[in-house]
Each structure stands twice: as structure tokens, then as C-alpha cells.
Write an enzyme that holds these catalytic residues in place. Structure first.
Site, PDB file in Angstrom:
ATOM      1  N   GLU A 131      34.422  63.408  67.670  1.00 34.58           N
ATOM      2  CA  GLU A 131      35.141  62.260  67.126  1.00 34.58           C
ATOM      3  C   GLU A 131      34.514  61.920  65.768  1.00 34.58           C
ATOM      4  O   GLU A 131      33.322  61.607  65.695  1.00 34.58           O
ATOM      5  CB  GLU A 131      34.982  61.095  68.108  1.00 34.58           C
ATOM      6  CG  GLU A 131      36.045  60.056  67.974  1.00 34.58           C
ATOM      7  CD  GLU A 131      35.914  58.976  69.038  1.00 34.58           C
ATOM      8  OE1 GLU A 131      34.804  58.754  69.559  1.00 34.58           O
ATOM      9  OE2 GLU A 131      36.943  58.342  69.333  1.00 34.58           O
ATOM     10  N   ILE A 132      35.311  61.969  64.691  1.00 35.53           N
ATOM     11  CA  ILE A 132      34.742  61.792  63.344  1.00 35.53           C
ATOM     12  C   ILE A 132      34.356  60.332  63.103  1.00 35.53           C
ATOM     13  O   ILE A 132      33.310  60.027  62.567  1.00 35.53           O
ATOM     14  CB  ILE A 132      35.744  62.247  62.261  1.00 35.53           C
ATOM     15  CG1 ILE A 132      36.175  63.690  62.503  1.00 35.53           C
ATOM     16  CG2 ILE A 132      35.129  62.106  60.862  1.00 35.53           C
ATOM     17  CD1 ILE A 132      37.385  64.111  61.707  1.00 35.53           C
ATOM     18  N   CYS A 143      39.139  54.823  68.237  1.00 39.66           N
ATOM     19  CA  CYS A 143      39.203  55.976  69.141  1.00 39.66           C
ATOM     20  C   CYS A 143      40.601  56.593  69.162  1.00 39.66           C
ATOM     21  O   CYS A 143      40.792  57.668  69.720  1.00 39.66           O
ATOM     22  CB  CYS A 143      38.758  55.567  70.534  1.00 39.66           C
ATOM     23  SG  CYS A 143      39.518  54.025  71.029  1.00 39.66           S
ATOM     24  N   TRP A 179      31.687  47.849  68.637  1.00 44.00           N
ATOM     25  CA  TRP A 179      31.691  47.082  67.395  1.00 44.00           C
ATOM     26  C   TRP A 179      32.973  47.245  66.593  1.00 44.00           C
ATOM     27  O   TRP A 179      33.205  46.498  65.657  1.00 44.00           O
ATOM     28  CB  TRP A 179      30.494  47.516  66.531  1.00 44.00           C
ATOM     29  CG  TRP A 179      30.417  49.000  66.372  1.00 44.00           C
ATOM     30  CD1 TRP A 179      29.646  49.864  67.121  1.00 44.00           C
ATOM     31  CD2 TRP A 179      31.154  49.833  65.482  1.00 44.00           C
ATOM     32  NE1 TRP A 179      29.863  51.162  66.744  1.00 44.00           N
ATOM     33  CE2 TRP A 179      30.787  51.171  65.734  1.00 44.00           C
ATOM     34  CE3 TRP A 179      32.106  49.588  64.480  1.00 44.00           C
ATOM     35  CZ2 TRP A 179      31.331  52.256  65.037  1.00 44.00           C
ATOM     36  CZ3 TRP A 179      32.649  50.665  63.784  1.00 44.00           C
ATOM     37  CH2 TRP A 179      32.262  51.972  64.060  1.00 44.00           C
ATOM     38  N   LYS A 184      28.923  41.940  77.471  1.00 43.90           N
ATOM     39  CA  LYS A 184      27.864  42.394  76.562  1.00 43.90           C
ATOM     40  C   LYS A 184      28.525  43.027  75.335  1.00 43.90           C
ATOM     41  O   LYS A 184      28.993  44.150  75.367  1.00 43.90           O
ATOM     42  CB  LYS A 184      26.944  43.428  77.216  1.00 43.90           C
ATOM     43  CG  LYS A 184      25.687  43.625  76.378  1.00 43.90           C
ATOM     44  CD  LYS A 184      25.104  45.012  76.422  1.00 43.90           C
ATOM     45  CE  LYS A 184      25.737  45.991  75.500  1.00 43.90           C
ATOM     46  NZ  LYS A 184      25.605  45.715  74.053  1.00 43.90           N
ATOM     47  N   PRO A 185      28.597  42.260  74.240  1.00 47.37           N
ATOM     48  CA  PRO A 185      29.192  42.836  73.027  1.00 47.37           C
ATOM     49  C   PRO A 185      28.206  43.774  72.357  1.00 47.37           C
ATOM     50  O   PRO A 185      27.028  43.796  72.720  1.00 47.37           O
ATOM     51  CB  PRO A 185      29.426  41.593  72.150  1.00 47.37           C
ATOM     52  CG  PRO A 185      28.363  40.630  72.568  1.00 47.37           C
ATOM     53  CD  PRO A 185      28.082  40.891  74.030  1.00 47.37           C
ATOM     54  N   GLU A 215      37.187  53.197  78.657  1.00 52.03           N
ATOM     55  CA  GLU A 215      38.032  53.569  77.517  1.00 52.03           C
ATOM     56  C   GLU A 215      37.089  54.242  76.533  1.00 52.03           C
ATOM     57  O   GLU A 215      36.307  53.574  75.860  1.00 52.03           O
ATOM     58  CB  GLU A 215      38.694  52.300  76.962  1.00 52.03           C
ATOM     59  CG  GLU A 215      39.977  52.595  76.237  1.00 52.03           C
ATOM     60  CD  GLU A 215      39.727  52.751  74.762  1.00 52.03           C
ATOM     61  OE1 GLU A 215      39.491  53.914  74.354  1.00 52.03           O
ATOM     62  OE2 GLU A 215      39.745  51.755  74.059  1.00 52.03           O
TER      63      GLU A 215
HETATM   64  P1  ADP Z   1      29.555  53.369  69.728  1.00 53.66           P
HETATM   65  O1  ADP Z   1      29.270  54.743  69.300  1.00 53.66           O
HETATM   66  O2  ADP Z   1      30.958  52.929  69.591  1.00 53.66           O
HETATM   67  O3  ADP Z   1      28.546  52.353  69.266  1.00 53.66           O
HETATM   68  P2  ADP Z   1      28.334  53.127  72.287  1.00 53.66           P
HETATM   69  O4  ADP Z   1      28.820  53.734  73.551  1.00 53.66           O
HETATM   70  O5  ADP Z   1      26.982  53.514  71.809  1.00 53.66           O
HETATM   71  O6  ADP Z   1      29.475  53.446  71.263  1.00 53.66           O
HETATM   72  O7  ADP Z   1      28.369  51.539  72.361  1.00 53.66           O
HETATM   73  C1  ADP Z   1      29.374  50.811  73.008  1.00 53.66           C
HETATM   74  C2  ADP Z   1      28.734  49.680  73.760  1.00 53.66           C
HETATM   75  O8  ADP Z   1      27.887  50.234  74.763  1.00 53.66           O
HETATM   76  C3  ADP Z   1      27.854  48.776  72.903  1.00 53.66           C
HETATM   77  O9  ADP Z   1      27.973  47.439  73.350  1.00 53.66           O
HETATM   78  C4  ADP Z   1      26.461  49.314  73.183  1.00 53.66           C
HETATM   79  O10 ADP Z   1      25.441  48.362  72.979  1.00 53.66           O
HETATM   80  C5  ADP Z   1      26.597  49.647  74.650  1.00 53.66           C
HETATM   81  N1  ADP Z   1      25.601  50.592  75.164  1.00 53.66           N
HETATM   82  C6  ADP Z   1      25.006  51.619  74.522  1.00 53.66           C
HETATM   83  N2  ADP Z   1      24.142  52.242  75.339  1.00 53.66           N
HETATM   84  C7  ADP Z   1      24.188  51.603  76.539  1.00 53.66           C
HETATM   85  C8  ADP Z   1      23.544  51.765  77.803  1.00 53.66           C
HETATM   86  N3  ADP Z   1      22.650  52.739  78.013  1.00 53.66           N
HETATM   87  N4  ADP Z   1      23.867  50.915  78.798  1.00 53.66           N
HETATM   88  C9  ADP Z   1      24.775  49.940  78.611  1.00 53.66           C
HETATM   89  N5  ADP Z   1      25.411  49.732  77.455  1.00 53.66           N
HETATM   90  C10 ADP Z   1      25.136  50.550  76.425  1.00 53.66           C
END
Ligand code: ADP
Length: 499
Positions: A401-402, A304, A171, A195-196, A270
Site C-alpha cells: 500500500e503506497i 486505504c 490518523w 483509542k485514536p 478494516e
Molecule cells: P497506520 O499505518 O495507519 O498508522 P497502524 O495499524 O500502525 O496503521 O495504526 C492504526 C491504529 O492502531 C493507531 O491508533 C495505532 O496507534 C494503533 N496501533 C498500532 N500498533 C498497535 C498495537 N500493537 N496494539 C494496538 N493498537 C495499535
């Protein structure tokens, strides 16, 4: 429910403008069609600056993802066979449309993500530059002819698109993290299922709409969002998906990497960083100040590559921290749409709670608040720009990571000590150093175990530079000529009877 009835004027205006250009999409995109979730489920998208609901978007799962993969798979046979010049000209059209709509897209980013409008428009320009760059690189996917060890054989190396790509994005850069992946993927002939983040899907959908308008054929670019684990599982399990590219947390990245093993997909990750920013006694104070502030404060500290630990040498410490504190104190916090705002809200309550708990933990271990240190009086998810001194590298705040506007400061004596502290982490994405000593500049740059090193600047990343980390910060590089290889397979053709 008519959401417009509950919206502020500001949101209403932005939404109305986006609707008039067809950029306010709330359904998923599968095979060139805007589709509701099959069970009709939706998920709400919020404005983090005021908590209001902006939209309800389709909440999809594995069935929709499987169909998106099939569409991408079918489209691959056509898209990969177009000439590079043809793909390139469509990408150029897409780039031009993104730039044409930079203001509306910027507003949409501010609306659902919270960053100040100027930064949001900057993200559109930055993100679009990846489409332009890879429109150019599409024409430069060269193979090789190798000297054969036998007189009657010839060896040719072909570079071919890997196939269907699954792209999972976060996001914090709702537009740029998508274009950084879709640009090179589409340039070399791959098709993609994106998948956003569910927190910021509207920008992704607007970008996808512009791809359609640019003549990217149906099925080449698909977007599904909703149940992240289910969508992730469907992408991982499909043998048709040949590449997974992910930007997000290290924890999720590790799960995806493990899941990709079953079908032996190519993987780019990343992941999180823990950036040190080192200010040496011999730094130019003005340059160090400007660079270290920029390295920390972009997107309210929610990137990041944001400084996670500010290391300051003892000889410059008092002068530097004094100047840094004055600058941090003068930052304007507020709604990203307000004029002159430097720092918007954090993305959600969980993000503020994380920042709060890290700050409290550091204070309980002996760190001291220099500036800020608590939630902002604007309420909701606003947090004060904060500086904490007397931090030790063992504290949680220096290890996690803060992702917020907090600068933990560590004082050091020698160059060796600074390098040791900087490298004492499992992460290795970005690092920064400020010095006017040319030998030190090289020595420290080489010693830092990081994929990106900013010397006397906050690293102005661009489409022409390879972006990525070492250690647990990830695999692969995005952008630059190296970024294309992530979406290509190498085929060696050996011809006999040529003598
Ligand atoms: P952040 O802490 O930046 O939200 P995430 O790793 O939780 O980082 O989220 C980054 C992306 O990964 C988002 O699009 C989130 O919906 C997706 N995501 C989170 N959990 C899963 C999962 N188990 N499988 C696939 N995608 C995921």
C-alpha cells in the site's frame, strides 16, 4: 512550557478558537472526566505541514485503559436499558453539535493531519452523517418471531447490544473513523473505549467533548491514547470488552485478531487495500479521468481505498495518460490552510521514506517516471504528485500500500488480463472500473474480488453504504443497515408450554 509562545499565528488562532468552545482537549476521557496519564507522561502532537508542536496530550497505558473499560462496563447497564428513542435523541444532539462546529473541527483536522481545509470540513460532514444515520437506525433494531416446529412452543429472536466495545482508529480520518464506529455502537446500546492514533488525538478528544455536551452519559464514551501496544493489550485481555473494532494496517490488524482469540471477542477489521483502477478502451475519457484522479488523490493518497495501481488498456493508453499527467502536473501542493491547495503534506517522515523507497525500487526494476518522482521543494513531508509508467504487478509498488500521491501505471491488453492483475493481491477493499460497455461492466464488477467496486465513479462512500473488504483487507462492514449487526448479538428465546 507555554506552547503558545512557539506557535505560528495560524495555529495560535485555530487553537484559541477551539479553546473558546471547549474543544481543545489534551487529556484522556474516562468516566466522563478529563484525566491526565497516571504517571503524568505526555506525548507531543505535530502539525505535519510545518513540524511545529500543536499540543502535548496525555500518554496513557494499561492502567488508564483498565479504568476506562470499567467505566464503560458500569455505564453499559444504564445506557443499554434506555429506550432506543432516548439514545437516538442524544445521538441527534451529538450530530447537530458536530455540524455546528464543522469549521473548527475541520481546522483541527487540517492542523494535526494536514489535509486541505475543504477536504477536512468534508470529513466532518461525512463523519457526522454516521451519527445521524445511526440515530435513525437506533429505532430499527428489530427482532423476529419464528414459526415453531412444535405446537406448544414459541421461538423469539432478540437482538441485544454486544457490550463494551474497544475501538482503535488511525490518523488518516481522525474524525470519521471514530464516528463510523461510535455511531452504531452507541445506537444499539453498547458503550465504547476509543483509542485514536497518537498522531491525531486532538480531533478525537474534541469529538468526545461534543458527545458530553450532547448528553451522552459519563462512561458511555471514553478515550485513551498513548502507548498503543499497552492499550491494545489491555483491551484484548479484558473479558469485559466483548467487541474489538479496528481500522489501520493489516499487520496490526492481524495481531489484534490473534489477541482477540483468547477472550473470543467479536472482531471487525478494516485493513489495508491495494486498489486497482481499470480504464478500458471503451471508457468515457472525461469520466474516467475525473474518477481516477479522485480515486487516487484524496487525502494526498493516504486512504486505504486510494488507487494503488492504475490499469489502462492499450487502445486508450496514450490519450488517457497524457490527460492524467496534465491534470496531475497542475495540482497545487502546500499547507492545507492555503487557498486552492489540492494536496497537503504526508503525515510524517516515515511515510515519505516509504513512498520514496517504493518509487526507487520500481525505477530500479525498469519503471519510468512520467511526472514528479521525488520530495517536493517545500521540504518536510511534502512529496510531488507522481506518475510512474511501465510498472509490473510483481514490483513492490504494486504489492504494498503506497499511501502517498504516487500513481503506478500498468498497461494491459485484454479484459481477462485486467481482471487477473486486479485480483492478484492479498488485499480486497476497493476497486474501480471505467467502461461504457454494460455487459463488461457487470462481468468485471462480479469478477473483482473486492468489497467495494466503483463503476464509472470514484465511489462516493456514504453512511448508507456498507464499507469493508474481503481477503486480508478485513472483516465486517461499517455503515449501512449491515453495520449495526457488528454491534449486536442474536439471542433465541424458546418458550414452552404455550399450547
Ligand atoms: P497506520 O499505518 O495507519 O498508522 P497502524 O495499524 O500502525 O496503521 O495504526 C492504526 C491504529 O492502531 C493507531 O491508533 C495505532 O496507534 C494503533 N496501533 C498500532 N500498533 C498497535 C498495537 N500493537 N496494539 C494496538 N493498537 C495499535
Amino acid at each position: 512550557m507555554n506552547l503558545l509562545e512557539f506557535m505560528s499565528m495560524e495555529t495560535e488562532n485555530v487553537v484559541a478558537r477551539l479553546k473558546s468552545s471547549g474543544l481543545f482537549q489534551t487529556k484522556g476521557l474516562i468516566g466522563g472526566k478529563w484525566i491526565d496519564a497516571y504517571d503524568g507522561k505526555t506525548v507531543e502532537v505535530y502539525n505535519p505541514a510545518n513540524g511545529e508542536v500543536i499540543a502535548s496530550v496525555a500518554c496513557m497505558g494499561d492502567r488508564e485503559t483498565k479504568d476506562a473499560i470499567s467505566s464503560a462496563y458500569d455505564a453499559f447497564s444504564h445506557w443499554s436499558k434506555l429506550t432506543a428513542a432516548d439514545r437516538s435523541s442524544r445521538l441527534y444532539k451529538w450530530y447537530n453539535l458536530l455540524i455546528e462546529h464543522e469549521e473548527e473541527l475541520g481546522q483541527l483536522i487540517t492542523l494535526e493531519q494536514g489535509k486541505p481545509l475543504k477536504e477536512a470540513i468534508g470529513e466532518v460532514v461525512y463523519g457526522a452523517s454516521y451519527i445521524e444515520y445511526f440515530a435513525e437506525e437506533a429505532k430499527r433494531v428489530y427482532g423476529d418471531i419464528l414459526p415453531s416446529p412444535m405446537p406448544d412452543r414459541r421461538l423469539f429472536v432478540l437482538k441485544q447490544p454486544v457490550g463494551v466495545v474497544g475501538a482503535i482508529t488511525p490518523w488518516n480520518f481522525p474524525l470519521a473513523m471514530i464516528t463510523r464506529k461510535a455511531g452504531p455502537a452507541l445506537a444499539c446500546g453498547c458503550t465504547i473505549v476509543i483509542k485514536p492514533s497518537e498522531l491525531t488525538p486532538l480531533t478525537a478528544l474534541a469529538v468526545a467533548e461534543l458527545a458530553l455536551q450532547a448528553g451522552i452519559p459519563p462512561g458511555v464514551l471514553n478515550v485513551v491514547m498513548g502507548d498503543a501496544p499497552k492499550i491494545g493489550k489491555a483491551l484484548l485481555e479484558s473479558p469485559q470488552v466483548r467487541k474489538l473494532t479496528f481500522t489501520g494496517s493489516t499487520a496490526v490488524g492481524k495481531k489484534l485478531m490473534a489477541g482477540a482469540a483468547e477472550t473470543v471477542k467479536k472482531v471487525s477489521l478494516e485493513l489495508g487495500g491495494n486498489a486497482p483502477c481499470i480504464v478500458f478502451d471503451d471508457a468515457d475519457l472525461e469520466v474516467a479521468l475525473e474518477g481516477s484522479l479522485a480515486a487516487k488523490l484524496r487525502n494526498s493518497g493516504q486512504t486505504c481505498i486510494c488507487t494503488n495501481r492504475l490499469l489502462v488498456q492499450e487502445g486508450i493508453y496514450d490519450r488517457f495518460i497524457n490527460a492524467y499527467s496534465n491534470a496531475v502536473q497542475s495540482l497545487k501542493v502546500g499547507n492545507g490552510f492555503s487557498e486552492g491547495v489540492d494536496q497537503g503534506p504526508l503525515i510524517n517522515e516515515a511515510a515519505v521514506e516509504k513512498v520514496e523507497s517504493l518509487v526507487h525500487d520500481a525505477i530500479s526494476q525498469g519503471a519510468k517516471v512520467v511526472v514528479g518522482g521525488k520530495r517536493h521543494n517545500l521540504g518536510l513531508t511534502f512529496y510531488e504528485p507522481t506518475i510512474i509508467s511501465d510498472v509490473k504487478n510483481e514490483m513492490l509498488i504494486a504489492r504494498r500500500e503506497i499511501f502517498g500521491p504516487v500513481t503506478p501505471v500498468i498497461r494491459f491488453k485484454t479484459e481477462e488480463e485486467a481482471i487477473q492483475i486486479a485480483n492478484d493481491t492479498d488485499s480486497g477493499l476497493a476497486a474501480y472500473l471505467f467502461t461504457n460497455n454494460i455487459q463488461r461492466l457487470w462481468r468485471v464488477s462480479e469478477a473483482l474480488e473486492y468489497g467495494l467496486v466503483g463503476v464509472n465513479n470514484h465511489v462516493s462512500f456514504s453512511q448508507v453504504a456498507p464499507f469493508g473488504g474481503v481477503k486480508q483487507s478485513g472483516l465486517g462492514r461499517e455503515g449501512s443497515k449491515y453495520g449495526l449487526d457488528e454491534y449486536l448479538e442474536i439471542k433465541c428465546i424458546c418458550m414452552g408450554n404455550m399450547g
